[in-house]
Design a protein around this motif. Structure first.
Motif, short mmCIF file in Angstrom:
data_model
loop_
_atom_site.label_atom_id
_atom_site.label_comp_id
_atom_site.label_asym_id
_atom_site.label_seq_id
_atom_site.Cartn_x
_atom_site.Cartn_y
_atom_site.Cartn_z
N LYS A 64 0.80 -1.18 -0.13
CA LYS A 64 -0.02 0.01 0.20
C LYS A 64 0.66 1.28 0.07
CE LYS A 64 -3.85 -2.20 2.67
NZ LYS A 64 -4.53 -2.19 3.80
N GLY A 65 2.03 1.12 0.26
CA GLY A 65 3.03 2.31 0.41
C GLY A 65 3.98 1.97 1.42
N PRO A 66 5.09 2.81 1.43
CA PRO A 66 5.96 2.73 2.59
C PRO A 66 5.67 2.78 4.09
CG PRO A 66 6.31 4.77 1.60
CD PRO A 66 5.13 4.15 0.87
N ASN A 67 6.28 2.08 4.71
CA ASN A 67 6.03 2.09 6.34
C ASN A 67 7.02 3.42 6.79
OD1 ASN A 67 5.96 2.03 8.98
ND2 ASN A 67 5.79 -0.27 9.02
N TRP A 68 6.29 4.60 6.73
CA TRP A 68 6.97 5.60 7.26
C TRP A 68 7.39 5.65 8.71
CZ3 TRP A 68 8.60 8.47 3.48
CH2 TRP A 68 7.96 8.63 2.18
N GLY A 69 6.56 5.20 9.57
CA GLY A 69 7.09 4.96 10.83
C GLY A 69 8.28 4.19 11.29
N GLN A 70 8.45 3.11 10.38
CA GLN A 70 9.70 2.35 10.48
C GLN A 70 11.02 3.17 9.56
OE1 GLN A 70 9.13 -1.38 8.88
NE2 GLN A 70 11.07 -2.25 9.31
N LEU A 71 10.45 3.93 8.56
CA LEU A 71 11.37 4.14 7.48
C LEU A 71 12.18 5.47 8.04
CD1 LEU A 71 10.87 4.87 3.78
CD2 LEU A 71 11.75 6.64 5.04
N LEU A 72 11.50 6.54 8.64
CA LEU A 72 11.99 7.70 8.90
C LEU A 72 13.28 7.76 9.96
CD1 LEU A 72 8.91 9.99 8.85
CD2 LEU A 72 10.73 9.92 7.14
N PRO A 73 12.98 7.05 11.18
CA PRO A 73 14.07 6.91 11.92
C PRO A 73 15.28 6.33 11.33
CG PRO A 73 12.02 6.35 12.98
CD PRO A 73 11.86 6.33 11.52
N VAL A 74 15.17 5.49 10.55
CA VAL A 74 16.36 4.68 9.97
C VAL A 74 17.11 5.71 8.73
CG1 VAL A 74 17.32 2.69 8.61
CG2 VAL A 74 15.55 2.44 10.35
N TYR A 75 16.11 6.53 8.12
CA TYR A 75 16.55 7.18 7.03
C TYR A 75 17.28 8.50 7.71
CZ TYR A 75 16.36 10.72 3.39
OH TYR A 75 16.80 11.69 2.48
N PHE A 76 16.88 8.99 8.74
CA PHE A 76 17.62 10.45 9.37
C PHE A 76 18.78 9.87 10.00
CE2 PHE A 76 13.06 12.30 8.99
CZ PHE A 76 13.72 13.21 8.21
N GLN A 77 18.97 8.78 10.71
CA GLN A 77 20.24 7.99 11.02
C GLN A 77 21.06 7.73 10.12
OE1 GLN A 77 19.67 4.48 13.29
NE2 GLN A 77 21.42 4.39 14.45
N GLY A 78 20.82 7.20 8.94
CA GLY A 78 21.55 6.88 8.00
C GLY A 78 22.14 7.93 7.30
N LEU A 79 21.19 9.05 7.28
CA LEU A 79 21.66 10.24 6.53
C LEU A 79 22.55 11.23 7.57
CD1 LEU A 79 20.70 11.71 3.92
CD2 LEU A 79 19.14 12.98 5.35
N ALA A 80 22.41 11.13 8.76
CA ALA A 80 23.38 11.80 9.65
C ALA A 80 24.69 11.20 9.46
CB ALA A 80 23.00 11.77 11.02
N VAL A 81 24.73 9.95 9.35
CA VAL A 81 26.16 9.31 9.33
C VAL A 81 26.94 9.33 7.88
CG1 VAL A 81 27.28 7.08 9.35
CG2 VAL A 81 25.43 7.44 11.08
#
Length: 201
Positions: A64-81
């Motif tokens: 139905k679409g991406p799981n934003w609740g799961q995606l965003l924390p991982v995304y911002f953590q990876g982006l910061a690194v």
């Protein structure tokens, strides 16, 4: 020692590996190449932002679409690194790499000393261009091939291309010789950037 005639100037210089190493670092730090590096860093950062987001959207897609609740924390953590690592690399390019460029230039010339580049050179600045003569060879750079002239406390650099130039050490030269050479450079190269103390001569 060097003399000058009407419309000409002559300079005898002794080029060393240090002169070439200084020129390599000078070129590396020039605004033209620095802007090119900044654009490259920016393109890589944008690519990383987009690629990481696309990968995580694909990984968390549930039909139905991406799981934003799961995606965003991982995304911002990876982006910061990722952006942190990129920032460290960008700083290394500006402050660590010049020393390596200088060291490698010296090492290259030490391993394969080249009489065409090192040692005594007679430079003649005339109406057609700059003639460069050594004990083994001679050649000439036409004024039309010169992009700009830039002066530092130790050198005059006649820039031919992004990474090419004629190195003119100022050490051991008398004021009259340097003034004669500057006069020829000013007369034939529109973009001549001399030090303030020399502009008044």
């Amino acid at each position: 020692m060097a003399g000058s005639a009407s419309g000409q100037a002559r300079m005898d210089v002794d080029l060393t590996a240090d002169d070439y190493a200084d020129f390599a670092v000078y070129v590396y730090k020039r605004p033209e190449l620095r802007r090119r590096r900044y654009r490259s860093h920016l393109r890589f950062a944008i690519l990383m932002v987009v690629a990481l987001l696309a990968y995580l959207v694909w990984q968390t897609w549930d039909g139905k679409g991406p799981n934003w609740g799961q995606l965003l924390p991982v995304y911002f953590q990876g982006l910061a690194v990722g952006l942190g690592i990129l920032a460290v690399l960008a700083l290394a390019y500006e402050y660590v790499l010049p020393a390596l460029v200088k060291m490698n230039t010296r090492r290259m010339l030490a391993r394969q000393p080249d009489d065409l580049f090192l040692g005594r050179h007679q430079l003649d600045f005339g109406p057609e261009g700059i003639s460069d003569s050594t004990a083994a060879a001679s050649g000439r750079m036409d004024w039309s091939d010169v992009r700009r002239v830039e002066e530092t406390p130790e050198h005059l650099y006649v820039i031919l291309g992004t990474l090419q130039g004629v190195i003119i050490p100022k050490r051991g030269q008398d004021a009259a010789t340097l003034d004669a050479v500057r006069g020829q450079l000013r007369a034939h190269v529109a973009d001549t950037q001399l030090m303030p103390s020399a502009q008044a001569h």
